[in-house]
Design a protein around this motif. Structure first.
Motif, mmCIF file in Angstrom:
data_model
loop_
_atom_site.group_PDB
_atom_site.id
_atom_site.type_symbol
_atom_site.label_atom_id
_atom_site.label_comp_id
_atom_site.label_asym_id
_atom_site.label_seq_id
_atom_site.Cartn_x
_atom_site.Cartn_y
_atom_site.Cartn_z
ATOM 1 N N GLY A 77 0.879 -1.131 0.371
ATOM 2 C CA GLY A 77 -0.159 -0.411 -0.216
ATOM 3 C C GLY A 77 0.796 1.147 -0.463
ATOM 4 O O GLY A 77 0.740 2.455 -0.661
ATOM 5 N N VAL A 78 1.866 1.128 1.098
ATOM 6 C CA VAL A 78 2.514 2.012 0.640
ATOM 7 C C VAL A 78 3.679 2.710 -0.551
ATOM 8 O O VAL A 78 3.430 3.579 -0.957
ATOM 9 N N VAL A 79 3.860 1.306 -1.243
ATOM 10 C CA VAL A 79 5.219 1.894 -2.167
ATOM 11 C C VAL A 79 3.956 1.879 -3.244
ATOM 12 O O VAL A 79 4.288 3.010 -4.626
ATOM 13 N N GLN A 80 2.839 1.609 -3.433
ATOM 14 C CA GLN A 80 2.077 1.669 -4.319
ATOM 15 C C GLN A 80 1.579 3.085 -4.457
ATOM 16 O O GLN A 80 1.091 3.745 -5.774
ATOM 17 N N GLY A 81 1.048 3.643 -3.123
ATOM 18 C CA GLY A 81 1.322 5.313 -3.397
ATOM 19 C C GLY A 81 1.846 5.489 -3.312
ATOM 20 O O GLY A 81 1.738 6.997 -4.076
ATOM 21 N N LEU A 82 3.347 5.342 -3.317
ATOM 22 C CA LEU A 82 4.539 6.581 -4.135
ATOM 23 C C LEU A 82 4.584 6.072 -5.484
ATOM 24 O O LEU A 82 4.633 7.626 -5.935
ATOM 25 N N ASP A 83 4.321 5.013 -5.689
ATOM 26 C CA ASP A 83 4.221 4.975 -6.916
ATOM 27 C C ASP A 83 3.565 5.513 -8.086
ATOM 28 O O ASP A 83 3.608 6.211 -9.252
ATOM 29 N N PHE A 84 2.280 5.383 -7.702
ATOM 30 C CA PHE A 84 1.125 6.247 -8.434
ATOM 31 C C PHE A 84 1.258 8.456 -8.622
ATOM 32 O O PHE A 84 1.444 8.661 -9.130
ATOM 33 N N ILE A 85 2.091 8.631 -6.886
ATOM 34 C CA ILE A 85 2.195 10.420 -7.164
ATOM 35 C C ILE A 85 4.086 10.264 -8.182
ATOM 36 O O ILE A 85 3.306 11.270 -8.348
ATOM 37 N N VAL A 86 4.334 9.458 -7.810
ATOM 38 C CA VAL A 86 5.979 9.874 -8.767
ATOM 39 C C VAL A 86 5.974 9.517 -10.412
ATOM 40 O O VAL A 86 5.368 10.553 -11.009
ATOM 41 N N HIS A 87 4.376 8.775 -11.210
ATOM 42 C CA HIS A 87 3.894 8.978 -12.390
ATOM 43 C C HIS A 87 2.472 9.859 -12.296
ATOM 44 O O HIS A 87 2.899 10.406 -13.178
ATOM 45 N N TRP A 88 1.940 10.414 -11.431
ATOM 46 C CA TRP A 88 1.088 11.490 -11.806
ATOM 47 C C TRP A 88 2.050 12.534 -12.053
ATOM 48 O O TRP A 88 1.713 13.656 -12.293
ATOM 49 N N ILE A 89 3.158 12.681 -10.883
ATOM 50 C CA ILE A 89 3.686 13.571 -10.465
ATOM 51 C C ILE A 89 4.177 14.329 -12.696
ATOM 52 O O ILE A 89 4.667 14.900 -13.354
ATOM 53 N N ARG A 90 4.945 13.368 -13.327
ATOM 54 C CA ARG A 90 5.401 12.841 -13.746
ATOM 55 C C ARG A 90 4.442 13.119 -15.107
ATOM 56 O O ARG A 90 5.202 13.406 -16.609
ATOM 57 N N GLY A 91 3.379 12.735 -14.968
ATOM 58 C CA GLY A 91 2.405 12.788 -16.160
ATOM 59 C C GLY A 91 2.317 11.263 -17.232
ATOM 60 O O GLY A 91 2.027 11.697 -18.210
ATOM 61 N N THR A 92 2.857 10.628 -16.383
ATOM 62 C CA THR A 92 2.971 9.603 -17.398
ATOM 63 C C THR A 92 1.162 8.684 -17.854
ATOM 64 O O THR A 92 0.380 8.891 -17.349
ATOM 65 N N PRO A 93 1.379 8.970 -19.327
ATOM 66 C CA PRO A 93 0.366 9.162 -19.933
ATOM 67 C C PRO A 93 -0.969 7.043 -19.795
ATOM 68 O O PRO A 93 0.219 5.998 -19.243
ATOM 69 N N ASN A 94 -1.472 7.308 -19.391
ATOM 70 C CA ASN A 94 -2.027 5.745 -18.692
ATOM 71 C C ASN A 94 -1.371 5.399 -17.789
ATOM 72 O O ASN A 94 -1.213 4.185 -17.014
ATOM 73 N N GLY A 95 -1.146 6.049 -16.756
ATOM 74 C CA GLY A 95 -0.051 6.144 -15.120
ATOM 75 C C GLY A 95 -1.453 5.449 -14.633
ATOM 76 O O GLY A 95 -0.849 3.913 -13.766
ATOM 77 N N LEU A 96 -2.237 5.723 -14.559
ATOM 78 C CA LEU A 96 -3.521 4.522 -13.407
ATOM 79 C C LEU A 96 -3.479 3.730 -13.855
ATOM 80 O O LEU A 96 -3.345 1.818 -12.794
ATOM 81 N N THR A 97 -3.561 2.928 -14.798
ATOM 82 C CA THR A 97 -3.790 1.949 -15.606
ATOM 83 C C THR A 97 -1.628 0.612 -15.042
ATOM 84 O O THR A 97 -2.081 -0.493 -14.764
ATOM 85 N N GLY A 98 -1.125 1.802 -14.706
ATOM 86 C CA GLY A 98 -0.110 0.798 -15.466
ATOM 87 C C GLY A 98 -0.104 0.390 -14.140
ATOM 88 O O GLY A 98 0.597 -0.357 -13.252
ATOM 89 N N VAL A 99 -0.406 1.564 -12.465
ATOM 90 C CA VAL A 99 -0.092 1.494 -11.202
ATOM 91 C C VAL A 99 -1.250 0.559 -11.114
ATOM 92 O O VAL A 99 -1.206 -0.611 -9.726
ATOM 93 N N LEU A 100 -2.804 0.066 -11.739
ATOM 94 C CA LEU A 100 -3.463 -1.068 -11.321
ATOM 95 C C LEU A 100 -3.158 -2.245 -11.499
ATOM 96 O O LEU A 100 -3.059 -3.246 -10.457
ATOM 97 N N VAL A 101 -2.370 -2.119 -12.723
ATOM 98 C CA VAL A 101 -1.764 -4.209 -13.190
ATOM 99 C C VAL A 101 -0.695 -3.838 -12.162
ATOM 100 O O VAL A 101 -0.161 -4.941 -11.835
ATOM 101 N N SER A 102 0.275 -2.477 -11.979
ATOM 102 C CA SER A 102 1.631 -2.875 -10.913
ATOM 103 C C SER A 102 0.977 -3.572 -9.014
ATOM 104 O O SER A 102 1.713 -4.486 -9.042
#
Length: 164
Positions: A77-102
């Motif tokens: 939970g902690v690491v995935q939360g950080l992962d989402f924040i990192v990709h959100w800040i970076r503006g990763t296209p489709n980042g939410l899908t990547g985080v959900l699969v991750s």
């Protein structure tokens, strides 16, 4: 003694998680996909080293249910939360899908790493063996891990005695 960074966990995590973000971002183009993959690889190499060290330290923790809860719910939970924040800040296209699969991969990988570490594989420091020896033992551990769930259910049903 707690190692502060498990380099084996860092390498393994980066190898199998970075492609998730490459594939989930690819429809935005190969450059954003490559950028997302590199970002995830670096993020996972950094965070999974610490995560692996914590998993290694908790591999013999009792009660067993608490160790499983920490390793499969709290830490991810902690690491995935950080992962989402990192990709959100970076503006990763489709980042939410990547985080959900991750998240799905993280749940299985966390339990697998714990399972492997309880059997002396993927450990670092004085407790570990060579990475090559770990890689050679992984196929058997994967089979035992895959069988452990059905075997536990079989034992719980009263049909079997404890099998390890």
């Amino acid at each position: 003694m707690l190692n502060i960074w498990n380099w084996k966990a860092a390498i393994m995590s980066a190898i199998y998680r970075a492609p998730i973000f490459f594939l989930t971002t690819l429809k935005a183009g190969w450059r954003p996909a490559l950028s997302a993959m590199l970002l995830e690889g670096l993020f996972r190499a950094f965070t999974s080293g610490f995560y692996g060290a914590i998993t290694q330290a908790l591999r013999s923790m009792e009660p067993l249910w608490l160790a499983i809860f920490i390793i499969s719910v709290i830490l991810p939970g902690v690491v995935q939360g950080l992962d989402f924040i990192v990709h959100w800040i970076r503006g990763t296209p489709n980042g939410l899908t990547g985080v959900l699969v991750s998240i799905i991969v993280t749940g299985v990988a966390s339990l697998f790493n714990w399972f492997a570490m309880r059997r002396g594989t993927l450990l670092t420091g004085g407790e570990g063996q060579s990475f090559a020896a770990d890689l050679r033992s992984l196929p058997g551990i994967i089979v035992r891990f895959a069988a452990s769930g059905p075997l536990a259910l079989w034992r719980l049903s009263g049909q079997g005695k404890k099998v390890s």
